[in-house]
Design an enzyme around this catalytic site. Structure first.
Site, PDB file in Angstrom:
ATOM      1  N   THR A  36     -11.879  -6.744 -48.394  1.00 43.51           N
ATOM      2  CA  THR A  36     -12.191  -5.710 -47.235  1.00 43.51           C
ATOM      3  C   THR A  36     -11.039  -5.222 -47.331  1.00 43.51           C
ATOM      4  OG1 THR A  36     -13.543  -7.587 -46.194  1.00 43.51           O
ATOM      5  CG2 THR A  36     -13.039  -5.801 -44.820  1.00 43.51           C
ATOM      6  N   LYS A 151     -10.881 -15.681 -51.783  1.00 43.64           N
ATOM      7  CA  LYS A 151     -11.855 -14.808 -50.562  1.00 43.64           C
ATOM      8  C   LYS A 151     -13.211 -14.901 -51.186  1.00 43.64           C
ATOM      9  CE  LYS A 151     -11.673 -10.813 -47.686  1.00 43.64           C
ATOM     10  NZ  LYS A 151     -11.008 -11.627 -46.398  1.00 43.64           N
ATOM     11  N   GLU A 184      -4.656 -20.472 -40.620  1.00 44.40           N
ATOM     12  CA  GLU A 184      -5.047 -18.917 -40.526  1.00 44.40           C
ATOM     13  C   GLU A 184      -5.683 -18.967 -39.237  1.00 44.40           C
ATOM     14  OE1 GLU A 184      -7.139 -18.487 -44.113  1.00 44.40           O
ATOM     15  OE2 GLU A 184      -8.874 -19.668 -43.496  1.00 44.40           O
TER      16      GLU A 184
END
Lengths: 283, 283
Positions: A36, A151, A184
């Site tokens: 992203t 990811k 996170e």
């Protein structure tokens, strides 16, 4: 950390399209990766960092991607004319492609590329200026060194974490690993300033090695004159930190204003990192 | 454990279609569930077990499915005329639907249903008659009680496990959890006969609670006169077992003929369970 908007443009394998073959392994197994990326005036300032992470992740998952071809394709996609502002988010999905024998992979099928463009999300300005309120999530991250850092498209833990709250004043939730150590945010990485050091949790057993996290780890020492290190982060360490901030490649840096019963003013280290990132983004 | 075949029929949301919206959360996050069901003469013998697992999983993931509507839709799909044999595999994918704000869910979008039909996979007959050769996989299963048991679309661990071998004589790989305990096959569950009991690993921290596993656990005591229990399975227990077999809702029961350096003849308990399942499938 993304707002609901209409995708302005979509390419599937470099052609305008809004649909994907139903036997794609991205759907069947989450067998793929995504990035992203923030786009500014037709270019992605952190493109090489995104491509480097993608290449490393694809190599670990044995998805045969062609980085030069992807760079070219992303470049052409970003330069398409779009109505509206100059800033945008570009999402790239790369899957292992179609079919195969159940879980077994068919080498004959090339990876599928999906590119999507939308306007920058419209979060309140005060989230950058004054910081955000953050919560702890109940669901924990499974631990698996084989997938940590990547990811990938297996993101059910994040979906379930995000379902835990619908208070729009809460910008983000923090996720712990199976041992209770904070790793996170649902869609961000975490930094804290404590004892004269900038610390972020290690991404060894779980979590995403964010592109913005990588940039800050690399550039903080020169920028701040502080060592930047990875270190285990228990809740107590967070509560005692001088400063906390979240980051990702779309929003940049959000100071943490409130977590649990503790509140913070925006600290000087956070402000410096935030300004550095804003300059890169031209925002 | 599925062979490469062309899908003979595909429905997306009850209409003939081969493609899916590119912003479906099934692709973006693996945010959904699937069932792989064996069809016989236009009906699915274990349909109610599949639907029960799907309903429980959807409830845990907070995906609002309508089981009666799905039952009806599957029934109509199964009764479509198809060239070729009477046996088939029906795969159902249910995702949380389209869009939403990043990970956050939009309640406005209904789940997406995909139904796919293919011929039964054509494995060698001897895999049922004489048993299969099996290996241990290196990659381990991440552990997360929040997702354990659910047949969700986050299946990268299985993909990576299946990439570990390409010897077509090896029918299946066994996967261990982070503590080294054997949990299941890549696309099957595992049973062993030892000390007068039928044992299968617990699905508490990871793994899929297979429909065939559930049937065997339920029906074995009456069928075999043996207690069927869940129990931790270290490699040593497997090596010392009198019998080992694998099962899933497509192939039924495969005896394990070879694992590591040990070989087994097909045992009487395995044969009885296998015959019971074959009768249900009409095969």
């Amino acid at each position: 950390m993304e707002h609901d908007v209409t995708w302005q443009r979509v390419w599937v394998n470099a052609e305008e399209a809004w649909s994907l073959c139903v036997d794609d392994r991205g759907l069947a197994y989450g067998d793929g990766l995504f990035e992203t990326m923030r786009c500014r005036a037709g270019a992605i300032p952190l493109l090489e960092r995104h491509l480097a992470r993608l290449a490393e992740s694809a190599s670990r998952l044995r998805i045969p991607i062609d980085v030069d071809m992807l760079r070219d394709e992303i470049g052409r996609f970003c330069s398409l004319p779009v109505d509206g502002g100059s800033g945008a988010v570009i999402k790239l999905i790369v899957t292992r492609g179609r079919g195969g024998r159940g879980y077994a992979v068919s080498a004959a099928n090339p990876p599928t590329r999906v590119l999507l463009r939308r306007a920058l999300p419209s979060y309140p300005h005060r989230w950058w200026d004054e910081g955000v309120a953050v919560r702890y999530c109940d669901i924990r991250l499974g631990m698996n060194t084989a997938l940590a850092g990547i990811k990938h498209l297996n993101r059910l833990e994040q979906v379930m974490a995000r379902l835990e709250w619908d208070d729009s004043d809460i910008a983000e939730g923090l996720m712990a690993d199976q041992k209770g150590r904070i790793v996170e945010g649902v869609s961000s990485n975490l930094f804290l300033v404590t004892g004269g050091r900038l610390i972020t949790p290690p991404i060894e057993d779980c979590g995403v090695a964010g592109v913005m996290r990588g940039l800050i780890l690399d550039e903080a020492p020169r920028l701040l004159g502080l060592p930047s290190v990875t270190g285990r982060c228990e809740r107590a360490l967070l509560a005692a930190a001088q400063e906390l901030f979240l980051c990702n490649a779309v929003v940049g840096v959000w100071p943490v204003r409130r977590l649990g019963s503790r509140t913070w003013p925006v600290g000087p280290i956070t402000r410096k990192v935030q300004a550095h990132v804003a300059a890169i983004f031209g925002s």
